[in-house]
Structures are given as C-alpha cells and as structure tokens.
Design an enzyme around this catalytic site. Structure first.
Site, PDB file in Angstrom:
ATOM      1  N   GLU A  21      22.952  36.773  44.569  1.00 17.17           N
ATOM      2  CA  GLU A  21      24.361  36.379  44.654  1.00 17.17           C
ATOM      3  C   GLU A  21      25.211  37.563  45.118  1.00 17.17           C
ATOM      4  O   GLU A  21      26.141  37.394  45.907  1.00 17.17           O
ATOM      5  CB  GLU A  21      24.881  35.914  43.289  1.00 17.17           C
ATOM      6  CG  GLU A  21      24.321  34.599  42.833  1.00 17.17           C
ATOM      7  CD  GLU A  21      24.870  34.193  41.485  1.00 17.17           C
ATOM      8  OE1 GLU A  21      25.552  33.151  41.422  1.00 17.17           O
ATOM      9  OE2 GLU A  21      24.632  34.930  40.493  1.00 17.17           O
ATOM     10  N   TYR A  51      54.323  32.614  47.451  1.00 15.43           N
ATOM     11  CA  TYR A  51      52.968  32.107  47.261  1.00 15.43           C
ATOM     12  C   TYR A  51      51.969  32.773  48.191  1.00 15.43           C
ATOM     13  O   TYR A  51      50.776  32.829  47.883  1.00 15.43           O
ATOM     14  CB  TYR A  51      52.905  30.580  47.365  1.00 15.43           C
ATOM     15  CG  TYR A  51      53.519  29.987  48.608  1.00 15.43           C
ATOM     16  CD1 TYR A  51      52.822  29.931  49.794  1.00 15.43           C
ATOM     17  CD2 TYR A  51      54.814  29.472  48.569  1.00 15.43           C
ATOM     18  CE1 TYR A  51      53.392  29.382  50.926  1.00 15.43           C
ATOM     19  CE2 TYR A  51      55.392  28.917  49.697  1.00 15.43           C
ATOM     20  CZ  TYR A  51      54.676  28.879  50.883  1.00 15.43           C
ATOM     21  OH  TYR A  51      55.243  28.346  52.001  1.00 15.43           O
ATOM     22  N   GLU A  71      34.244  34.457  34.177  1.00 16.28           N
ATOM     23  CA  GLU A  71      35.251  34.653  33.145  1.00 16.28           C
ATOM     24  C   GLU A  71      35.982  35.982  33.324  1.00 16.28           C
ATOM     25  O   GLU A  71      37.212  36.062  33.182  1.00 16.28           O
ATOM     26  CB  GLU A  71      34.614  34.603  31.754  1.00 16.28           C
ATOM     27  CG  GLU A  71      34.036  33.274  31.364  1.00 16.28           C
ATOM     28  CD  GLU A  71      32.585  33.069  31.800  1.00 16.28           C
ATOM     29  OE1 GLU A  71      32.358  32.815  32.996  1.00 16.28           O
ATOM     30  OE2 GLU A  71      31.695  33.129  30.966  1.00 16.28           O
ATOM     31  N   LYS A  96      32.669  27.697  41.454  1.00 12.80           N
ATOM     32  CA  LYS A  96      31.580  28.264  42.226  1.00 12.80           C
ATOM     33  C   LYS A  96      30.794  27.078  42.800  1.00 12.80           C
ATOM     34  O   LYS A  96      29.851  26.589  42.183  1.00 12.80           O
ATOM     35  CB  LYS A  96      30.723  29.096  41.268  1.00 12.80           C
ATOM     36  CG  LYS A  96      29.878  30.143  41.857  1.00 12.80           C
ATOM     37  CD  LYS A  96      29.292  30.966  40.707  1.00 12.80           C
ATOM     38  CE  LYS A  96      28.349  32.007  41.183  1.00 12.80           C
ATOM     39  NZ  LYS A  96      27.803  32.787  40.065  1.00 12.80           N
TER      40      LYS A  96
END
Length: 115
Positions: A21, A51, A71, A96
């Site tokens: 990954e 934004y 997290e 993900k």
C-alpha cells in the site's frame, strides 16, 4: 449554523499498514464538513471559509506524512482544519475504495469529529 462541505475529494496517498500500500499508493476519498457559524451570511467572500483552501489543506496533510491507519490520517486532517479555519466543529470521513473487506464488494472508511 452554516456548514462548508467538500465531498468526493480524491487524494492519492501512500498510506496503509501493508508495505505494498505504501509502495504502490492508492486513492482515498475525503468528505469534509466544517461548521462555521454564520460566516458567509454577509455575501462577502472575505467573510466566508474558502473551500478551495479547505481542499488544499486536506491534500497537504495527506502528502506531509505516511500514515499506517486511516484514523490517524483523519485526525490529523481534522485538527489542521480546525487550526486553520477556526471552525466550531469539523467532521472528516475517509473512504479507502480499493480495499475489499473480507474479499467482498464494498469499501472501508473512518470518520473523525472535532471537537
């Protein structure tokens, strides 16, 4: 209460627990919401939350460090958004999409709310 939202923000990153990954990288999808009180009611750009700057902040935080856990990444993004934009509350959700939990169709994600 006004909420500024940036949704479906796709950011490439090298986050994850598995070495592949981190080597290969993958796309992450961010959903961000900032409660900003009454900022922007005046219809003056300088009173509102930009934004575009919010989206750039998400990418900057993601690019600045490699995280093993979603997290931790979501928390870092939420904390930086609070710091930069002075929101009353920030919610960050990261999905993900490339992960197939237990080999099934679907995706994994986490949400963090500050404060």
């Amino acid at each position: 209460m006004i909420a500024v939202e940036v949704t479906g923000l796709r950011v490439f990153g090298r986050h994850g627990v598995l070495p592949e990954e981190r080597e290969r990288g993958q796309g992450f999808v961010f959903e961000v919401e900032l409660d900003v009180g009454e900022r922007g009611v005046s219809d003056r750009l300088e009173d509102a939350v930009d934004y575009v700057a919010v989206a750039r902040t998400v990418r900057e935080v993601s690019d600045a460090h490699v995280y093993a856990l979603l997290e931790a990444l979501a928390t870092a993004v939420a904390d930086e958004l609070l710091r930069r934009f002075g929101a009353e509350r920030v919610r960050v959700r990261i999905v993900k999409p490339a992960v197939r939990p237990a080999g099934l169709d679907g995706a994994v994600g986490v949400s963090v709310t500050r404060p």
